[in-house]
Design a protein around this motif. Structure first.
Motif, short mmCIF file in Angstrom:
data_model
loop_
_atom_site.label_atom_id
_atom_site.label_comp_id
_atom_site.label_asym_id
_atom_site.label_seq_id
_atom_site.Cartn_x
_atom_site.Cartn_y
_atom_site.Cartn_z
N PRO B 266 0.86 -1.07 -0.23
CA PRO B 266 -0.14 -0.18 -0.04
C PRO B 266 0.92 1.17 -0.05
O PRO B 266 0.64 2.09 0.69
CB PRO B 266 -0.80 0.00 1.20
N ARG B 267 1.83 1.35 -0.89
CA ARG B 267 2.69 2.48 -0.90
C ARG B 267 2.44 3.01 -2.25
O ARG B 267 2.46 2.40 -3.21
CB ARG B 267 4.17 2.05 -0.88
N ILE B 268 1.81 4.33 -2.12
CA ILE B 268 1.48 5.04 -3.19
C ILE B 268 2.62 6.16 -3.75
O ILE B 268 2.66 7.10 -2.94
CB ILE B 268 0.00 5.90 -2.86
N VAL B 313 -4.73 8.74 -6.12
CA VAL B 313 -3.60 8.44 -4.96
C VAL B 313 -4.39 7.43 -3.96
O VAL B 313 -4.08 7.31 -2.70
CB VAL B 313 -3.22 9.70 -4.10
N VAL B 314 -5.51 6.64 -4.52
CA VAL B 314 -6.09 5.63 -3.72
C VAL B 314 -5.60 4.28 -4.26
O VAL B 314 -5.52 3.90 -5.47
CB VAL B 314 -7.61 5.75 -3.92
N ASP B 315 -4.97 3.60 -3.38
CA ASP B 315 -4.30 2.19 -3.57
C ASP B 315 -5.37 1.05 -3.90
O ASP B 315 -6.54 1.18 -3.28
CB ASP B 315 -3.18 1.96 -2.64
N ILE B 404 8.96 13.90 -6.42
CA ILE B 404 8.40 12.52 -6.09
C ILE B 404 8.45 12.18 -4.63
O ILE B 404 9.09 12.69 -4.04
CB ILE B 404 9.05 11.52 -7.10
N TYR B 405 7.30 11.39 -4.44
CA TYR B 405 7.25 10.87 -2.99
C TYR B 405 6.38 9.80 -3.03
O TYR B 405 5.81 9.38 -3.85
CB TYR B 405 6.50 12.10 -2.11
N SER B 406 6.37 9.28 -1.81
CA SER B 406 5.27 7.99 -1.56
C SER B 406 4.70 7.87 -0.42
O SER B 406 5.49 8.40 0.49
CB SER B 406 6.09 6.51 -2.24
N ILE B 407 3.57 7.49 -0.10
CA ILE B 407 3.15 7.45 1.16
C ILE B 407 2.48 6.21 1.26
O ILE B 407 1.97 5.41 0.60
CB ILE B 407 2.00 8.56 1.50
N GLY B 408 2.70 5.43 2.64
CA GLY B 408 2.27 4.29 2.86
C GLY B 408 0.88 4.40 3.59
O GLY B 408 0.96 4.99 4.61
N ASP B 409 0.19 3.81 2.75
CA ASP B 409 -1.27 3.76 3.38
C ASP B 409 -1.72 2.88 4.54
O ASP B 409 -2.37 1.90 4.09
CB ASP B 409 -2.42 3.63 2.08
N ALA B 410 -0.99 2.97 5.54
CA ALA B 410 -0.88 1.99 6.52
C ALA B 410 -2.60 1.72 7.07
O ALA B 410 -2.81 0.61 7.49
CB ALA B 410 -0.27 2.60 7.78
N TYR B 411 -3.46 2.64 6.70
CA TYR B 411 -4.87 2.79 7.52
C TYR B 411 -6.07 1.93 6.30
O TYR B 411 -6.74 1.58 6.45
CB TYR B 411 -5.23 3.95 7.69
N PHE B 472 1.86 4.86 -9.38
CA PHE B 472 1.53 3.18 -9.28
C PHE B 472 1.69 2.86 -7.76
O PHE B 472 2.15 3.77 -6.99
CB PHE B 472 2.68 2.57 -10.19
N GLN B 473 1.62 1.60 -7.53
CA GLN B 473 2.18 1.07 -6.37
C GLN B 473 2.74 -0.26 -6.80
O GLN B 473 2.46 -0.79 -7.67
CB GLN B 473 0.88 0.66 -5.19
N ALA B 474 3.96 -0.42 -6.13
CA ALA B 474 4.92 -1.51 -6.47
C ALA B 474 4.63 -3.02 -5.28
O ALA B 474 3.96 -2.71 -4.43
CB ALA B 474 6.34 -1.20 -6.32
N ASP B 475 4.86 -3.90 -5.95
CA ASP B 475 4.63 -5.13 -5.18
C ASP B 475 5.63 -5.48 -4.14
O ASP B 475 6.86 -5.05 -4.21
CB ASP B 475 4.57 -6.42 -6.19
N SER B 476 5.00 -5.73 -2.82
CA SER B 476 6.23 -6.33 -2.11
C SER B 476 6.37 -7.70 -2.52
O SER B 476 5.68 -8.48 -2.79
CB SER B 476 5.62 -6.45 -0.57
N VAL B 477 7.68 -8.13 -2.25
CA VAL B 477 8.10 -9.54 -2.59
C VAL B 477 8.75 -10.23 -1.41
O VAL B 477 9.39 -9.83 -0.63
CB VAL B 477 9.12 -9.47 -3.76
N PHE B 478 8.22 -11.70 -1.31
CA PHE B 478 8.59 -12.35 -0.23
C PHE B 478 8.99 -13.65 -0.97
O PHE B 478 8.42 -14.30 -1.98
CB PHE B 478 7.26 -12.75 0.58
#
Lengths: 305, 503
Positions: B266-268, B313-315, B404-411, B472-478
């Motif tokens: 959820p990082r926008i 900016v809505v993820d 440029i910036y990104s905000i983590g939509d923790a909520y 965009f939002q990028a994927d987290s990778v595990f």
């Protein structure tokens, strides 16, 4: 001698103080801990309030004075990130860094001395060429690249060594080699050059003339004299070794002072940066002093004026 | 409202019962994890950085929690309701015990929240909990939390993000420095050993109220360097790692001993436009910028396709995300046309700020975006800062017209993100009374189901007004060995409770 040491120690205090001031200014001029410490989504007002609460909005010299007043009592303040006193945090990481740097140094010396001697005694021959090739390579290879290549080869492909972290002796091999390689190259060249000079000295010719075996001439008469400049260089290189440890500790997540300091710098955790600078600067100054004294002891021709 | 809570509670209980069923077998085995960062502390009020907040939840519980899909579910609170605009009432779960045997009750909630807002605590999370005015114990299992202003997000705040509950007795006895390394929570794991920079050992809490976790021991090693972390997974030194650079995914997927899972984080990512400064006060210029950048190409080349193009900016994981609101298509001709319409047929000169050294890579996408802008005639000069040097620039409102910036939509709640992005500070200056009005209405709607559709108009308005270049939002990778079973969560929380061993 005593006045000499006293004067050197007084200079050491000034050096440590100077380094501390510069690092303090750099830490603050290049960024502010407040925003890093707050959760994402903190607003400008919240950041401003936080800075005021923690005293980050005071003039820099006021902050430095506040820090200094406590530091002379051995209190470097609590780590902003870890909430614990910063000096003990750094001191607790010294053994790991010493293990790594001392291993690297011994490794460099143990490899460089024979290689340099062999190169000097067989000047122009294939061994000399090889040794100089190794030295050139060792000085030009970037240590972080070497570190990652070693991980890929020795850990991933061959499964011989652990990839990172600290544990048994196997863990120290790759990071120590990565740090040692540059120093090893430098020392090899140095030993070779001084050996060549020493081997041309009169007393070496005398030794040979009275029928000593070549091994004895080299090992007993030439080598000890060739090693004297080595001591100075190793002492001076200790600072660079610590610098190399910062990079290598990060790559291998080696839990030493270097890794901890890098993280503290990135987080603008200035009490930890200050504690670390204090510990490292003191270590470098003391080691340089020791080396100078050792030099005097090793070479009786030198007298302090 | 009451009905919804009742249903939520019933669902929660069922989940708890289901979880307790198969997990009733005693926890077994050990899983080793390699992470890029370790927590800075286990004191929930002094956490620094998302990496801490998404991890220490394994030792604690919040009043609420999220399920695998990211929905808010009951945790230490069985239900909650808003009594009046500024009072939330939480009914607590009975019979929950802390790791040391202390009972969890309303006093613990009061103690924890009082501590969080006490100025002496110097809580880093105060910006997120500053909304609380007071906490009142109604009876041993009921608390009222009074907020300074109406706060519809309180149940989310008091969840896994900032509502982890402390035991008063333990916290007082170990002190402020002690709690950092000797936490006592109600969570699924106990912290049994922690050597910073080396490893952290968690042990299953066998009397966990949801039922014991499946794995008995979890060892977490910080492995900072990407290459070393991946190497540790390849050699089997660890079973689970995160993050993994997108460039390595394809190669690792070919290894049949490994499983690679990706999930939209959820990082926008976005480019903030200083709408106060001409020519950016002209909406056509802002729309032109959005048409000028080929975001899909950036996702493909820099993220190897592991990302999601966002229209606003809505993820994707956020409440009310409307896939029907289409993103600006890449259309350099239209961009030129719009610039001409706005009176800039030959483009204009400007500056674009970017930075390195933050939690995610912003410099590379910035470089690509600047390239596209230049193609469209917007001669943007790119500045690159170190992240902690860029911060003060934002605080002092000295940012360039574009950054440029990104905000983590923790909520996972768009209003939280949008309020932050229209705060009138930190270089973000877009204001729109109509948008404010829409958000205010949304914030007065407690039921997420009713709230969600209200966000569609918000997304349309944002897209048309284009106060940002939407990215965009990028994927987290595990990455994990095939001997373990783990599903990453959409809100980034590294929740290890469902982690299990196969076979």
């Amino acid at each position: 001698m005593r006045t000499y040491v006293a004067a050197r120690l007084a200079t050491a205090v000034l050096v440590v103080l100077g380094v501390s001031l510069v690092s303090f200014l750099l830490t603050f001029l290049s960024g502010d801990p407040a925003e890093i410490m707050l959760p994402p989504g903190a607003t400008a007002q919240q950041i401003a309030k936080f800075r005021a609460d923690w005293g980050f909005d005071d003039p820099l010299f006021v902050q430095y004075w506040r820090f200094l007043r406590r530091a002379v009592h051995g209190d470097f303040g609590n780590s902003l990130r870890h909430g614990q006193p910063s000096l003990p945090l750094i001191v607790a990481r010294l053994p790991a860094t010493l293990q790594l740097t001392v291993t690297a140094m011994l490794l460099a010396i143990v490899l460089a001395v024979p290689l340099g001697v062999l190169a000097a005694t067989r000047r122009g021959g294939p061994i000399d060429l090889c040794a100089m090739g190794v030295a050139l390579l060792g000085q030009s290879v970037p240590n972080f690249w070497l570190a990652i290549m070693m991980i890929l080869v020795f850990a991933v492909a061959w499964g011989l060594l652990p990839t990172s972290g600290r544990g048994g002796i196997a863990h120290v091999v790759m990071p120590a080699v990565a740090i040692a390689i540059n120093l090893m190259a430098l020392l090899t060249r140095l030993v070779r050059t001084t050996m060549i000079e020493v081997l041309a000295e009169d007393y070496v010719r005398t030794g040979r003339a009275k029928g000593l075996r070549e091994v004895m001439v080299t090992a007993r008469h030439a080598l000890p004299n060739a090693l004297i400049p080595l001591v100075t260089v190793i002492g001076l290189q200790f600072g660079f070794i610590l610098g190399g440890a910062v990079v290598i500790e990060t790559i291998f997540t080696w839990p030493g002072v270097g890794l901890f300091t890098i993280q503290a710098i990135l987080n603008r955790d200035y009490p930890v940066v200050q504690a670390s600078v204090f510990v490292l600067a003191t270590a470098v100054v003391l080691i340089n002093l020791t080396v100078d004294l050792l030099y005097v002891w090793l070479d009786p021709r030198i007298r302090v004026g | 409202m009451m009905r919804r809570v009742a249903i939520a509670a019933a669902v929660g209980l069922t989940i708890a019962w289901l979880a307790a069923g198969p997990a009733a077998a005693a926890p077994t085995g050990e899983v080793k994890i390699g992470l890029a960062a370790e927590p800075n502390t286990f004191d929930p009020h002094l956490t620094v950085g998302r990496n801490t907040q998404i991890f220490i939840v394994n030792v604690y519980d919040g009043l609420t929690a999220r399920d695998a899909e990211g929905h808010l579910v009951p945790a230490l609170a069985e239900s909650w309701k808003r009594l009046n605009p500024t009072t939330w009432q939480f009914t607590l779960r009975k019979g929950v015990k802390f790791h040391n045997g202390d009972d969890f009750n309303a006093e613990c909630v009061k103690f924890t929240l009082d501590r969080a807002i006490n100025p002496e605590t110097k809580a880093t999370v105060s910006s997120e909990l500053g909304t609380i005015a007071s906490t009142e114990v109604v009876d041993p299992y009921t608390v009222n939390v009074v907020t300074k202003a109406p706060d519809f997000l309180l149940p989310v705040r008091l969840g896994e993000l900032y509502g982890l509950m402390l035991s008063p007795k333990h916290t007082q006895s170990v002190g402020k420095e002690g709690i950092a390394t000797r936490p006592n929570g109600t969570g699924p794991f106990k912290l049994v050993a922690w050597t910073k920079n080396e490893q952290l050992v968690l042990e299953a809490n066998e009397s966990y109220w949801r039922g014991a976790p499946k794995v008995k021991k979890v060892t977490v090693r910080p492995i900072l360097e990407d290459a070393a972390r991946i190497a540790a997974l390849q050699t089997g030194e660890v079973d689970l790692i995160s993050p993994i650079p997108h460039v390595r995914i394809a190669e690792l997927k070919r290894n049949d001993k490994l499983v690679i899972k990706t999930i939209p984080a959820p990082r926008i990512f976005h480019v903030t436009i200083d709408v106060r400064k001409p020519p950016f006060d002209h909406v056509k210029v802002r729309q032109a910028l959005n048409h000028a950048v080929d975001v899909n190409a950036i996702l493909k080349s820099l993220y190897f396709g592991f990302g999601t193009r966002l229209a606003t900016v809505v993820d994707k994981g956020a409440l009310g995300y409307d896939p029907g609101v289409a993103p600006y298509p890449y259309d350099p001709k239209k961009a030129k046309q719009l610039l001409t319409d706005a009176g800039f047929p030959n483009g204009f000169e400007t500056e674009f700020d970017s930075f390195t050294g933050s939690i995610a890579d912003h410099a590379k996408p910035a470089e690509a975006i600047v390239g596209y802008l230049q193609k469209a005639g917007v001669k943007a000069k790119q500045n690159v800062f170190e992240f902690s040097a860029f911060g003060p620039r934002r605080v002092q409102n000295k940012t360039s017209p574009l950054f440029i910036y990104s905000i983590g939509d923790a909520y996972l709640e768009p209003s939280w993100v949008i309020r932050w992005m229209t705060q009138g500070g930190l270089g973000m200056h877009y204001k729109n009374p109509k948008l404010d009005e829409m958000l205010t209405r949304i914030e007065a709607t407690d039921d997420p189901k009713k709230r969600a559709p209200l966000y569609t108009d918000v997304q349309k308005l944002l897209r048309d007004e284009a106060p940002f270049i939407f990215l965009f939002q990028a994927d987290s990778v595990f990455g994990m060995s095939n001997r373990i079973d783990y599903t990453p969560r959409p809100d980034e929380t590294q929740w290890l409770y469902p982690l299990g061993l196969k076979g």
